[in-house]
Design an enzyme around this catalytic site. Sequence first.
Site, short mmCIF file in Angstrom:
data_model
loop_
_atom_site.label_atom_id
_atom_site.label_comp_id
_atom_site.label_asym_id
_atom_site.label_seq_id
_atom_site.Cartn_x
_atom_site.Cartn_y
_atom_site.Cartn_z
N SER A 293 -14.05 0.51 9.65
CA SER A 293 -13.19 0.70 8.47
C SER A 293 -13.72 -0.06 7.26
O SER A 293 -14.20 -1.20 7.38
CB SER A 293 -11.77 0.25 8.78
OG SER A 293 -10.98 0.24 7.61
N ALA A 294 -13.59 0.57 6.08
CA ALA A 294 -13.97 -0.10 4.83
C ALA A 294 -13.05 -1.26 4.51
O ALA A 294 -13.38 -2.10 3.67
CB ALA A 294 -13.94 0.91 3.68
N ASP A 295 -11.90 -1.34 5.21
CA ASP A 295 -10.95 -2.44 4.97
C ASP A 295 -11.62 -3.80 5.13
O ASP A 295 -11.37 -4.73 4.37
CB ASP A 295 -9.77 -2.35 5.94
CG ASP A 295 -8.92 -1.12 5.74
OD1 ASP A 295 -9.19 -0.35 4.79
OD2 ASP A 295 -7.98 -0.92 6.54
N GLU B 220 0.84 -1.21 0.00
CA GLU B 220 0.00 0.00 0.00
C GLU B 220 0.87 1.25 0.00
O GLU B 220 2.09 1.19 0.20
CB GLU B 220 -0.91 0.01 1.22
CG GLU B 220 -0.17 0.15 2.54
CD GLU B 220 -1.04 0.71 3.64
OE1 GLU B 220 -1.25 1.94 3.63
OE2 GLU B 220 -1.49 -0.07 4.51
N LYS C 284 -5.80 10.65 0.71
CA LYS C 284 -5.91 9.29 1.26
C LYS C 284 -7.09 8.61 0.58
O LYS C 284 -8.22 9.10 0.66
CB LYS C 284 -6.11 9.37 2.77
CG LYS C 284 -6.14 8.02 3.47
CD LYS C 284 -6.28 8.23 4.99
CE LYS C 284 -6.32 6.89 5.72
NZ LYS C 284 -6.49 7.09 7.18
N LYS D 92 -4.86 -2.45 13.72
CA LYS D 92 -4.19 -1.33 14.38
C LYS D 92 -4.54 -1.31 15.88
O LYS D 92 -5.69 -1.53 16.26
CB LYS D 92 -4.60 -0.02 13.71
CG LYS D 92 -4.12 0.10 12.27
CD LYS D 92 -4.52 1.44 11.67
CE LYS D 92 -3.99 1.60 10.26
NZ LYS D 92 -4.69 0.73 9.29
N ASP E 77 -18.51 3.53 13.45
CA ASP E 77 -17.25 3.84 12.77
C ASP E 77 -16.50 2.53 12.52
O ASP E 77 -15.80 2.01 13.41
CB ASP E 77 -16.41 4.79 13.63
CG ASP E 77 -15.22 5.36 12.86
OD1 ASP E 77 -14.97 4.88 11.73
OD2 ASP E 77 -14.55 6.26 13.38
#
Length: 784
Positions: A179-181, A63, A125, A198, A177
């Site tokens: 993450s789209a990950d 990435e 980003k 993370k 909230d």
Amino acid sequence: MLQRGPLIRGTATRSIRYGRLSSTAQRRAPTFTHNPLFQGAPVDVHPEVEDALANGCPVVALESTIITHGMPYPTSLKMAQSLEDIVRSTGSIPATIGLIEGRIKIGLQPGELERLASRSTDPVKLSRRDIAAAIALRRDGGTTCSSTLIFAALAGIKVFATGGLGGVHRRGENTMDVSADLHELSRCPVGLVSAGVKSILDIGRTLEHLETLGVPVISYAESNDFPAFFTRRSGFKSPWNVDDPKTAARILYTQKQLGMLNGALFAVPIPESYEAIGAVLQEAVETAVRESEEAGVSKLGKEVTPWLLKRVGELTCGKSLESNIALVQNTALVGGRIAAEYAKIANENGNSQSSTSSYIRHANSTKYSAASPASGIAVPALASSQRASIIVVGCAAVDITSQPQAITELDFKTTCPGKVSVSLGGVARNIAEAAHRVMSGAIGEDAATLLVAPVGDDAFGSVITDSTESLGMRTGGLVPIKGQRSSVCNLFLDAQGELQSGIADMDLTLAWEADQILPVLKGHHPRVLCMDGNLSSDTLTALVTESLKMDIQIVKSTRIFPAVAANLAKRARSVVSFVSPNLIELAQMYQDARTTYDLMSHDRWWTVIDSFGLGSQFRVDLAQLAKREVSDAMPGLSTLSFIADKGVVQMAVNLLPFFQHLVIKCGRLGVVVVMRLNRAEASAWEKERSNPHSRYIIARSQSSDEIVVTQHFPPLQVAQEAKLNTTGAGDSLVGALLAVLAKNPKTFDSPVTLTKALDIAQQASILTLQSPCAVSPSLSSLAY
């Protein structure tokens, strides 16, 4: 010793028939047409990555948000470079993904990597939601885990290595909230290698969400403890664990076999040497999270993570950055190993890395030359196991061949009964196929030859590409040129198969510029570079000059003389390593060098000719050689008088200051080799004396280390009635010689190795003479 320099050959096109796709090619061909690569999407694939994907070699995606937003410059650049180096150390090819001026880059050039790391263009980003807008506005951008997954899957890359996966944020059950990950991992068939999620996130809820999405989570460790980024254990468990790359690769391959479209998470603990500091770093993480909530930063969406990581770095006085670099370097190492094992499994089962890999080259189009010499950007060198030993540059064409049925003189004002066939052609393409067949068959080095040629975006271009692949050849060097027609040659043969006339439409190759070729040359750094005469003089000059700098090997055409002139004064040795003219081409080359380009008045030419010290003994030996029969096995053909009467040897000697080795094709009269050698490098020849009876003469200088050798090789026995097509016989001879030279660069330095090389080259020529194809498939069965 044979210098390593480019090889150039021929100006006319030749032909070879093509058939249906092989079973391997059929397996690789996509079964769908909605893939974005077919729609002219703004995607540029680095030539090194393109070549690896097309040939089933391991590739690891990396990435770029960690470069643009995760670490300060210049640490970010050094970190990114180290990741690519680590991936290469495993035998895999790195593909750092990013956005440059609205174009997706699957594999970044060094200059592009620095551009993103320096943040001079204010890169954004990029998550899934940002991709189309950023492209439309021609922005630069760093790809997050989610967008990198998308582009890796698009390219057919099966492994992606990163630092930490995004997930459910703390109090995410209230803020939503997430993450789209996580969602991209559930719909992109890519193995994500990370140090867990993370540490600023809610690890427990993230694992629950991955379970809901059906994403397998595997700890890459001896236990199933799930890591927590800076620490090796989070207190949570993974449902599975593996501790070797082969098993991990089998998990990914099994998902592919079953048609599962989700990815898999391999959670790799940080190296043990960083475990001690992990607890301290985790305390800093908790402090940073509290501060973000108190200051309202936690409500800023995608800005939260960069803020938290920066704050953790401040609280730990930079120690978190050191650990962050260590863990991402560790995942790159593991990712490279898994990718290498995956490629082995896929290739053993007859599958490429993805159904799109064979066609990914179409996304490159005219952007193939993004790293031109003018930009000052150097293309990274390929891993040695992925380099082509031979690169052949020039024309790949479609030949339309017409041949009458009866022995009659062709009348171009009317038609006559006969046969018309469509086949692959082009001198470069034919030589590349011949070299490929000999390399993969007689020498046992498959995929060692790369054809580099432009193709139009028309039906003929598809024929060239698909048929080249069906022969088992690499196709990464075929460069589609948008809006152009492919090269086509219309050949007219007589009833015996001899070429009578033809029309060649070669504008595409003639207009091809060097900056679209040099990145491939630099990336592969081959042992041998062969260029045909359909390239422009400017392109040939640029390629020859660069090849001499890289110490690669060179061959010929008339257009090579400007390149020779440009480099003649710079070299004590000959500029070009090896040329293979026929008798007509030899005479033309001599006249061009002497008159058109006036090279024989150059001081360097006089110096070299004087250093040979040729005198009366050389003339006596040549006269003796000229009295020999062309062949002892086939008496009555002729004598070798033509080598003196027609000035064959004299012209060749005058060309030696430019070309070190001349292999002169004399048709039914065999082959004459004239070459200049250095005594210290060619000690085997130094021990020999002129022996006209054995068909060679040697001239030694008393004042220099130069040796001039002339040797005749009789034709191998072949029935004249067996000739089916003569158009590719010479190309087959040259291709076979290239294969031998790539295997042994010192082939010309010994009488034994030279004889062996000419034997296999003449066998290749005869097999093609006896075949209806311009390059006989039987070349693959030659023994070396």
